[in-house]
Design an enzyme around this catalytic site. Sequence first.
Site, PDB file in Angstrom:
ATOM      1  N   GLY A 169       0.837  -1.200   0.000  1.00 20.22           N
ATOM      2  CA  GLY A 169       0.000   0.000   0.000  1.00 20.22           C
ATOM      3  C   GLY A 169       0.864   1.239   0.000  1.00 20.22           C
ATOM      4  O   GLY A 169       2.025   1.224  -0.410  1.00 20.22           O
ATOM      5  N   GLY A 170       0.292   2.314   0.523  1.00 21.35           N
ATOM      6  CA  GLY A 170       1.017   3.590   0.548  1.00 21.35           C
ATOM      7  C   GLY A 170       2.288   3.518   1.378  1.00 21.35           C
ATOM      8  O   GLY A 170       3.169   4.369   1.258  1.00 21.35           O
ATOM      9  N   GLY A 404      24.518  13.154 -28.614  1.00 16.99           N
ATOM     10  CA  GLY A 404      23.998  13.735 -27.375  1.00 16.99           C
ATOM     11  C   GLY A 404      24.574  13.044 -26.159  1.00 16.99           C
ATOM     12  O   GLY A 404      24.752  13.659 -25.100  1.00 16.99           O
ATOM     13  N   ALA A 405      24.870  11.763 -26.308  1.00 22.98           N
ATOM     14  CA  ALA A 405      25.402  11.019 -25.169  1.00 22.98           C
ATOM     15  C   ALA A 405      26.788  11.540 -24.778  1.00 22.98           C
ATOM     16  O   ALA A 405      27.167  11.487 -23.609  1.00 22.98           O
ATOM     17  CB  ALA A 405      25.447   9.533 -25.488  1.00 22.98           C
TER      18      ALA A 405
END
Length: 514
Positions: A169-170, A404-405
Site C-alpha cells: 500500500g502507501g 547527445g550522449a
Amino acid sequence: MSEPLDDLMQRRAEARLGGGQERIDALHAKGRMTARERIDLLLDPGSFEEFDMFKTHRCTSFGMESKVFPGDGVVTGYGTVEGRLVYVYAQDPTVLGGSLSETIAEKICKVMDLAVKNGAPVIGLNDSGGARIQEGIESLAGYSNIFLRNVMASGVIPQISAIFGPCAGGAVYSPALTDFVAMVKNNSYMFLTGPKVVKSVTHEDVTVEELGGADMHSSRSGVSDYAAESGIDCVQYVKKLLSFLPQNNVETPPIVPTQDPENRRSEGLNTIIPASASIPYDMKEVILETIDNQDFFEIKRDFAPNLIIGFARYSGMVVGIVANQPSHLSGVLDIDSSVKGARFVRFCDCFNIPVVTFVDVPGFLPGTTQEYGGAIRNGAKILYAYAEATIPKITVITRKAYGGAYCVMSSKHLRGDINYAWPCAEIAVMGAKGAVEVLYGRMAKKSDDPAAYLAEKEAEYQEAVANPYVAARRGYVDDIIEPARTRFRIVKALGMLKNKRDTNPMKKHGNIPL
Ligand code: HXC
C-alpha cells in the site's frame, strides 16, 4: 534488588518479547529474524540505546484495548556502525503484523527528527502489514508524518531502507523516498496492491514474488538497489554501504588509507579495447583495475546494466562511479539507465562525493518503445543531474562518445572538471558508418562501386573526426592519457579538486524534468 528496579527489569524483559515468544518462534521457524536481532546484527555490539520501549497505542476500537504490547510494534533508537552514529528503527512483525499505528509513527518520527538535528544517517528495517486497520485515519496521518520527514531529510542525511517482509500500500512510499533500498529475496515484497486486488481490477494472475519480490524490484522496476540472499546479507549490504557515505551533507566521506599504490600501472588496460569498435569489452574490468583493491560496491547491478553505478575509493578517497557498459546493449543510454544515472549523480552531489565517469557510449537508444516511454524527458534527467552537480567531476572517455550522449556523460560543457580520453577514443556526432551514409549516401549510389566509395569515405571520416585529438585541440578533453596510467591520473585529479567550490544561481529549487 529494590522492588522498583525489579519491576523495571521485568517490564523491559516483557517489552523485549514484542508480540510474545510464540510469535518469535514462528518467525524463527520461517528462517526470519526479529526486529531486535536485525538491530543487533546492524549495530556495533553494546552500542544500541533504545527509546520508547514502553510506549503503547491508544486505540480502543475493535477490541484493541486487549491487544496492547509495550513498544507497540517498532524498536527505535540509536547506536554505531563501525564506530559511527546512526539512528535506526525496526518494525516488529510479531506485534499485530508490524502494522503501523499512530504511536509507531511517533516513535519513528522521533528518531528521524534526531537524525536530522544531529546529522547522522537513519536506517529503517521494514517488515510491516501496513496501516493498522483498526486505527484508520490515525495510521494514515502517521504515515504522512513519516513521508514529510523523509522529504525534509532528503539531501541532508543519508536515508537507507532494508525490507525484510511485507511492505504494501502507501507504506511503500517511505522507502521509495529514501536514498537506497535493499530487499531480501523470497521474504520481502513491495507493492501498491496485492495479487488479489490486481486480479479483481486487471484480471492478471500474478504471484507475490512476481508482483513485488526482491528480484523483480532489483531488475525490472529499479525500486530496489540490491536483492539480498538473506536477512544477514541484507544487513551486511547496509553496513558496507554506510562505509562509503558521509554522516550528512556538510561532511565528506571518511578516507580509508590503502596499501594499493596510487601510481600502480594497469598494463592490461593498454590492450583492453578491441580492434573493432563493434566488439564489446567489460567496463567493470576498467573500473576494477583502477580503483583501490578492486573493491567496487555496485548499486542496482541488475537494473539497466548498460550503465554501471556504484562506490569505490581512489587512494582512500570515496567516489561515485558512473560508467557505460559496452558489453550490455553496447552501453547505449536508454530511459532506465538515464534515470539510474541521474539519481545516483544527484545523491553524490547531495553528499559531497566526487563522481568519476567512464564513457563508452554509442548514443541514446532509438525506437518507438523509447520515444513513447519518454526517452526525451528521461534522458534529460541525467543531463540535468550532471549539469547541476557541483562536486568534483572527472571523466575518462575510453572509446565511443557519440552525439547527445557525449554531451550528457559529464562532458566539459556540463562543468566536467577534468576530462581525459584514451588514445583510441572516438568523439563525434555519430559513428563513421552512420555519418557517411547521411553525408555521402546519394553520391555513393551514383558511383561505380558504392561499397568501395562508402568505405573510402568512412576511413576519411574516421581519420578526420572520430578521434580524441579534435576535442583535445579545443580543450574539451584536458589530456589524452595512457590507459595503463588511468588510476594515477584520477588520483592526482581528485587530490587537485579536493577543495573545489562551485555554486549554482540562487533559486528555490530547480525543475528537473520528472
Ligand atoms: C492490523 C494487522 C494488520 C494490519 C496484520 N495484522 N496486518 N492488524 N492492521 N494492517 C495482524 C493480524 O490481524 C494478526 O493479528 C497478526 O497481525 C498477524 O497477522 P497474520 O496475517 O496472522 O500473519 P502473517 O500470516 O505472517 O501475514 C502477515 C501479513 C498479513 C502479510 C502482514 O497479515 C497481511 O496481509 N495483512 C494485511 C496487509 C494489508 O493489506 N495492509 C494494508 C495495506 S494498505 P492476530 O491478533 O490475529 O494475531 C496500507 C495503506 C497505507 O497500508 C497508506 C499509507 C499512506
